[in-house]
Write a protein that holds these residues in place. Structure first.
Motif, PDB file in Angstrom:
ATOM      1  N   GLU A 168       0.833  -1.208   0.000  1.00 25.84           N
ATOM      2  CA  GLU A 168       0.000   0.000   0.000  1.00 25.84           C
ATOM      3  C   GLU A 168       0.864   1.253   0.000  1.00 25.84           C
ATOM      4  OE1 GLU A 168      -1.624   3.515   1.547  1.00 25.84           O
ATOM      5  OE2 GLU A 168      -0.496   2.221   2.905  1.00 25.84           O
ATOM      6  N   ARG A 169       1.870   1.263   0.857  1.00 23.14           N
ATOM      7  CA  ARG A 169       2.723   2.440   0.993  1.00 23.14           C
ATOM      8  C   ARG A 169       3.489   2.714  -0.302  1.00 23.14           C
ATOM      9  NH1 ARG A 169       4.424   0.991   5.382  1.00 23.14           N
ATOM     10  NH2 ARG A 169       6.305  -0.139   4.787  1.00 23.14           N
ATOM     11  N   GLU A 170       4.070   1.685  -0.889  1.00 24.16           N
ATOM     12  CA  GLU A 170       4.896   1.879  -2.082  1.00 24.16           C
ATOM     13  C   GLU A 170       4.059   2.247  -3.307  1.00 24.16           C
ATOM     14  OE1 GLU A 170       8.370   1.758  -2.396  1.00 24.16           O
ATOM     15  OE2 GLU A 170       8.141   1.927  -0.228  1.00 24.16           O
ATOM     16  N   ILE A 171       2.925   1.582  -3.476  1.00 22.49           N
ATOM     17  CA  ILE A 171       2.092   1.863  -4.648  1.00 22.49           C
ATOM     18  C   ILE A 171       1.506   3.262  -4.564  1.00 22.49           C
ATOM     19  CG2 ILE A 171      -0.092   1.237  -5.771  1.00 22.49           C
ATOM     20  CD1 ILE A 171       0.644  -1.692  -5.311  1.00 22.49           C
ATOM     21  N   ASN A 172       0.999   3.637  -3.399  1.00 22.17           N
ATOM     22  CA  ASN A 172       0.415   4.972  -3.281  1.00 22.17           C
ATOM     23  C   ASN A 172       1.472   6.071  -3.326  1.00 22.17           C
ATOM     24  OD1 ASN A 172      -2.381   4.530  -3.258  1.00 22.17           O
ATOM     25  ND2 ASN A 172      -2.320   3.855  -1.131  1.00 22.17           N
ATOM     26  N   LYS A 173       2.677   5.776  -2.863  1.00 18.99           N
ATOM     27  CA  LYS A 173       3.760   6.752  -2.999  1.00 18.99           C
ATOM     28  C   LYS A 173       4.062   7.007  -4.476  1.00 18.99           C
ATOM     29  CE  LYS A 173       7.432   6.045  -0.509  1.00 18.99           C
ATOM     30  NZ  LYS A 173       8.733   5.446  -0.093  1.00 18.99           N
ATOM     31  N   ALA A 174       4.096   5.929  -5.258  1.00 19.98           N
ATOM     32  CA  ALA A 174       4.354   6.076  -6.690  1.00 19.98           C
ATOM     33  C   ALA A 174       3.217   6.827  -7.384  1.00 19.98           C
ATOM     34  CB  ALA A 174       4.536   4.694  -7.329  1.00 19.98           C
ATOM     35  N   THR A 190      -6.325   9.592  -6.685  1.00 22.07           N
ATOM     36  CA  THR A 190      -5.855   8.414  -7.405  1.00 22.07           C
ATOM     37  C   THR A 190      -5.293   7.344  -6.478  1.00 22.07           C
ATOM     38  OG1 THR A 190      -3.664   9.393  -7.709  1.00 22.07           O
ATOM     39  CG2 THR A 190      -5.300   9.802  -9.432  1.00 22.07           C
ATOM     40  N   SER A 191      -5.268   7.574  -5.186  1.00 23.53           N
ATOM     41  CA  SER A 191      -4.749   6.565  -4.267  1.00 23.53           C
ATOM     42  C   SER A 191      -5.639   5.331  -4.277  1.00 23.53           C
ATOM     43  CB  SER A 191      -4.668   7.133  -2.844  1.00 23.53           C
ATOM     44  OG  SER A 191      -3.774   8.224  -2.792  1.00 23.53           O
ATOM     45  N   VAL A 192      -5.033   4.183  -4.057  1.00 15.77           N
ATOM     46  CA  VAL A 192      -5.788   2.933  -4.037  1.00 15.77           C
ATOM     47  C   VAL A 192      -5.833   2.391  -2.608  1.00 15.77           C
ATOM     48  CG1 VAL A 192      -5.270   2.369  -6.430  1.00 15.77           C
ATOM     49  CG2 VAL A 192      -3.731   1.588  -4.637  1.00 15.77           C
ATOM     50  N   ASP A 193      -6.870   1.629  -2.325  1.00 18.67           N
ATOM     51  CA  ASP A 193      -7.083   1.096  -0.987  1.00 18.67           C
ATOM     52  C   ASP A 193      -6.735  -0.376  -0.922  1.00 18.67           C
ATOM     53  OD1 ASP A 193      -8.623   3.254   0.754  1.00 18.67           O
ATOM     54  OD2 ASP A 193      -9.357   3.408  -1.303  1.00 18.67           O
ATOM     55  N   PHE A 194      -6.226  -0.785   0.248  1.00 22.16           N
ATOM     56  CA  PHE A 194      -5.891  -2.177   0.526  1.00 22.16           C
ATOM     57  C   PHE A 194      -6.648  -2.632   1.775  1.00 22.16           C
ATOM     58  CE2 PHE A 194      -2.605  -0.952  -2.310  1.00 22.16           C
ATOM     59  CZ  PHE A 194      -2.039  -2.104  -2.843  1.00 22.16           C
ATOM     60  N   ILE A 195      -7.118  -3.869   1.749  1.00 22.98           N
ATOM     61  CA  ILE A 195      -7.915  -4.402   2.853  1.00 22.98           C
ATOM     62  C   ILE A 195      -7.291  -5.706   3.336  1.00 22.98           C
ATOM     63  CG2 ILE A 195     -10.202  -5.169   3.573  1.00 22.98           C
ATOM     64  CD1 ILE A 195     -11.313  -3.540   1.216  1.00 22.98           C
ATOM     65  N   LEU A 196      -7.101  -5.802   4.648  1.00 21.24           N
ATOM     66  CA  LEU A 196      -6.550  -7.003   5.268  1.00 21.24           C
ATOM     67  C   LEU A 196      -7.684  -7.916   5.718  1.00 21.24           C
ATOM     68  CD1 LEU A 196      -3.959  -5.182   7.554  1.00 21.24           C
ATOM     69  CD2 LEU A 196      -3.432  -6.371   5.432  1.00 21.24           C
ATOM     70  N   THR A 197      -7.593  -9.202   5.381  1.00 24.05           N
ATOM     71  CA  THR A 197      -8.578 -10.181   5.832  1.00 24.05           C
ATOM     72  C   THR A 197      -7.873 -11.487   6.175  1.00 24.05           C
ATOM     73  OG1 THR A 197      -9.075 -11.321   3.740  1.00 24.05           O
ATOM     74  CG2 THR A 197     -10.170  -9.205   4.123  1.00 24.05           C
ATOM     75  N   ASP A 198      -8.522 -12.299   6.985  1.00 25.50           N
ATOM     76  CA  ASP A 198      -7.981 -13.612   7.334  1.00 25.50           C
ATOM     77  C   ASP A 198      -9.100 -14.416   8.002  1.00 25.50           C
ATOM     78  OD1 ASP A 198      -4.780 -14.633   7.724  1.00 25.50           O
ATOM     79  OD2 ASP A 198      -6.321 -15.777   8.752  1.00 25.50           O
ATOM     80  N   ILE A 199      -8.982 -15.711   7.951  1.00 28.99           N
ATOM     81  CA  ILE A 199      -9.956 -16.549   8.650  1.00 28.99           C
ATOM     82  C   ILE A 199      -9.730 -16.500  10.157  1.00 28.99           C
ATOM     83  CG2 ILE A 199      -8.654 -18.723   8.636  1.00 28.99           C
ATOM     84  CD1 ILE A 199     -11.532 -19.883   7.617  1.00 28.99           C
ATOM     85  N   HIS A 200      -8.514 -16.061  10.544  1.00 26.66           N
ATOM     86  CA  HIS A 200      -8.189 -15.810  11.954  1.00 26.66           C
ATOM     87  C   HIS A 200      -7.675 -14.382  12.054  1.00 26.66           C
ATOM     88  CE1 HIS A 200      -8.706 -20.034  12.816  1.00 26.66           C
ATOM     89  NE2 HIS A 200      -7.807 -20.351  11.899  1.00 26.66           N
TER      90      HIS A 200
END
Length: 338
Positions: free
Chosen positions: A83-89, A137-147
């Motif tokens: 997220e940090r690197e892509i949005n920085k670019a 133009t920033s993109v969003d990232f979402i964290l998910t997990d079964i735990h």
């Protein structure tokens, strides 16, 4: 390409219910370290940066059209780095475009002033300066997990308005259709633009058995406009050799990166469970890793999804060295056109 080692789906220690959760967190912290840190002179960039460059190359300008949903996030893994690197670019690209537009706009206004002065009037053209200066133009990232790892995710999300998490267990083979409405963020007012869902499986897909992998792929094709499978290893002798070196590497650097976490240091130096599990599970991960043809066969075995799902999908795959001399990452990316 002739495979050097047949695929064997052994069990990883970190996956077992009997493995203590606090030790699992330490193992995942080590894996995150391996993802995001660069260890010269053997690495010119971190594996996570290599993944970012791969996504940027494959998606190009359309990378701004997606919301990236990371499945099997563990304690966060490399996704905050992505997220940090892509949005920085993207921000740098926006700034460059803005300055270029401003130069053109200033030149246009100057020309109009000259013309108007010739006619005996002086008028500024506000419409020429009517640019949208906000970077949307920033993109969003979402964290998910079964735990879900709520404390770790909450901390990671506090550093960026474009990183979010789902606090409930999410099954990658049966993701809810209203997934984006369930996000939590460091900002209570955070909203995610309506963009196409793109799934990420970072060092995760090899954990799935063939039946589960087919179910995950079916759900991915049904609910997403793209997906990427990234592994830090290949199924060959070179990767096995690189994984064996992780033990001494972690033993050598953990005192620096985990200083103050005395539990982590105890299970690294006094009773070396953490580096041992990383290496043993890494070997199993290597043996579990699927090649391109094996993933395509799984896709061929997926039951029909809304007609012929093959129409409109294209698949790319490859490998890239992240550690000299033998360490290489493998990737398989599916993109739905249109």
């Amino acid at each position: 390409m002739v495979l050097q080692i047949p695929r064997i789906h052994f069990y990883e220690i970190d996956d077992q219910a009997w493995f203590p959760s606090f030790l699992r967190e330490k193992v995942q912290a080590c894996l995150t370290l391996v993802w995001i840190k660069r260890f010269p002179p053997f690495q010119s960039s971190s594996p996570a940066t290599l993944v970012v460059k791969t996504l940027q190359s494959l998606l190009g300008p359309s990378i701004k059209d997606y919301t990236f949903i990371d499945f099997c996030s563990g304690a966060g893994g490399p996704t905050p780095h992505f997220e940090r690197e892509i949005n920085k670019a993207l921000e740098l690209e926006f700034i460059e475009q803005y300055h270029e537009t401003t130069k053109k706009s200033t030149a246009s206004v100057t020309r109009r002033k000259v013309v108007n002065e010739t006619n005996g009037t002086l008028r500024t053209a506000d419409s020429d300066n009517d640019n949208n200066n906000s970077n949307d133009t920033s993109v969003d990232f979402i964290l998910t997990d079964i735990h879900p790892h709520i404390p770790s995710w909450r901390l990671a999300c506090s550093h960026s308005p474009h990183l979010h998490y789902i606090p409930h267990p999410i099954d990658a083979s049966a993701a809810p259709p209203d997934l984006l409405s369930q996000i939590h963020s460091s900002s209570s007012s955070a909203t995610i633009p309506h963009r196409k869902p793109f799934r990420l499986y970072s060092l995760a897909f090899h954990h799935f058995s063939d039946p589960l992998a087919r179910a995950v792929l079916k759900d991915t094709l049904r609910t997403s406009s793209g997906f990427a499978i990234f592994e830090l290893q290949s199924r060959n002798l070179g990767s096995l050799f690189t994984i064996l070196l992780l033990g001494p590497l972690l033993w050598g650097v953990s005192w620096y990166y985990f200083w103050g976490d005395w539990v982590h240091l105890f299970w690294t130096y006094v009773v070396p469970v953490t580096p041992s599990v990383v290496v043993l599970d890494g070997i199993v991960s290597c043996l579990r890793t699927r090649e391109r043809g094996e993933i395509l066969r799984l896709l061929d075995e997926v039951e029909e999804v809304d007609g012929d799902w093959r129409v409109g999908w294209r698949f790319e795959s490859g490998r890239a060295r992240h550690t000299w001399p033998f360490g290489e990452a493998t990737w398989f990316v599916g993109i739905k056109d249109g």
